[in-house]
Design an enzyme around this catalytic site. Structure first.
Site, PDB file in Angstrom:
ATOM      1  CG  ASP A 159       3.460   1.773   9.969  1.00 50.07           C
ATOM      2  OD1 ASP A 159       4.020   0.485   8.799  1.00 50.07           O
ATOM      3  OD2 ASP A 159       3.889   1.248  11.141  1.00 50.07           O
ATOM      4  CG  HIS A 187       1.058  -0.867  12.447  1.00 48.14           C
ATOM      5  ND1 HIS A 187       2.178  -0.617  11.397  1.00 48.14           N
ATOM      6  CD2 HIS A 187       0.958  -2.498  11.878  1.00 48.14           C
ATOM      7  CE1 HIS A 187       2.539  -1.887  10.559  1.00 48.14           C
ATOM      8  NE2 HIS A 187       1.334  -2.647  11.660  1.00 48.14           N
TER       9      HIS A 187
END
Ligand code: NAX
Length: 324
Positions: A159, A187
């Site tokens: 990410d 996440h």
């Protein structure tokens, strides 16, 4: 000669495994002078495929690769392990409730945590990649009471790297110009990529883009990038996920000034202690440290809180299921 570092990879026959193992064996995980021994853990049906990957690893004649072990027994796979990359997980199938998903993963990460507890080397470092990564890491950690909690981490580096890449493209600067990027929270789609501390050429990134882009384009593009990759590629992110796992472990071992990793909270920034949540982190002397003293504006606070709330819900759900 240096004793090889034992690196255990679960889900080794999967697509991330295939993108990951060759890079580990070539020296990119730990350093170009560190010999490695690989241990591949798979479920019985996939052991043969893992053997095929091992044949290809042999065929690379990697100078740093000192051996490969393939097993379906976590007690063997984690025996003496120094680094464990927990990639194999139970994917969400159509019609599966969240409770079913958590339960299936509890059945994987609980026993793996216990095997790590009982058999891994004293310096074991664990990175969980398999989803739901943060909560799977929590389950494994809770089954390893003899291992310092801080050794259990989950991956938000993909990410983080996606956020760097999106911002670099928007501002037309090289990714190396961007400092202090942070992913907060889970996440998952609730993650919060923070541009209020990120800097580009010494300026705060949030001040270089308009608020509409930050809110309506940047944040959702980063958070939903996984789905966009599936849509385009017909398969989920693999090489980029493997790359992020390499970045995470390399930095953990070798040091970093500022990156993102999901680590057990010490209560910093209002994140309940023990939750495995993504923070801005530095790596010093082989340990992650949460970067302290950042001011959190109202916009960021709301988003961090929402993602942390989701982590608390996942924790409460696995508690109720008796998985931790
Ligand atoms: P694959 O389905 O290609 O491979 C998973 C492998 O794990 C399979 O070979 C399977 O046999 C094995 N496995 C299942 N249960 C196991 C067990 N108990 N012990 C050992 N091995 C086991 O999936 P892949 O694309 O490689 O993705 C792996 C995981 O990474 C998934 O959970 C996925 O959701 C997750 N991801 C996490 C990311 C992150 O940023 N944290 C990004 C990429 C990826 O989506």
């Amino acid at each position: 000669a240096q004793t090889p570092v034992k690196v255990t990879v679960t889900g080794a026959a999967g697509q991330i495994g295939y993108a990951l193992l060759f890079r580990i064996a070539s020296g990119q995980l730990l350093g170009a002078d560190v010999p490695v021994k690989l241990s591949l853990l798979e479920i019985p049906q996939a052991v043969k495929a893992a053997e095929g990957t091992a044949m290809e690893l042999d065929d690379c004649a990697f100078p740093l690769l000192s051996g490969i072990e393939i097993t379906d027994d976590p007690n063997v796979a984690f025996n003496g392990a120094n680094v464990a990359l927990l990639v194999g997980a139970m994917p969400r199938k159509a019609g599966m409730e969240r409770g079913d998903l958590l339960e299936a993963n509890g059945g994987i990460f609980g026993p793996q945590g216990k095997a790590i507890n009982d058999h891994a080397a004293d310096d074991i470092r664990v990175l969980v990649v398999g989803n739901p990564a943060n909560t799977n890491a929590l389950i494994a950690q809770q089954h390893a009471p003899d291992v310092p909690a801080e050794r259990f981490t989950a991956m938000t580096r993909l990410d983080h790297n996606r956020a760097l890449s999106q911002l670099a493209a928007k501002l037309q600067v090289p990714v190396t110009e961007i400092k202090k990027m942070t992913i907060w929270g889970n996440h998952s789609a609730t993650q919060y990529p923070d541009l209020f501390h990120a800097e580009v050429g010494g300026k705060i990134a949030a001040e270089l883009v308009d608020e509409g882009w930050l809110r309506d384009t940047f944040i959702p593009t980063v958070a939903k990038r996984g789905a966009a990759i599936i849509e385009a590629r017909g398969a989920s992110s693999a090489a980029s996920a493997a790359n992020a796992a390499i970045d995470h472990v390399y930095d953990w071992v070798n040091g970093a000034e500022w990156t993102s990793a999901a680590i057990p909270s010490d209560g910093s920034y209002g994140v309940p202690e023990g939750l495995i949540s993504s923070f801005p982190v530095a790596s010093r002397n082989g340990k992650w440290e949460i970067i302290q003293g950042l001011e959190i504006d109202a916009f960021s606070r709301e988003r961090i809180d929402a993602s942390v709330r989701e982590l608390e819900e996942e924790r409460d759900a696995v508690r109720q299921l008796g998985l931790i």
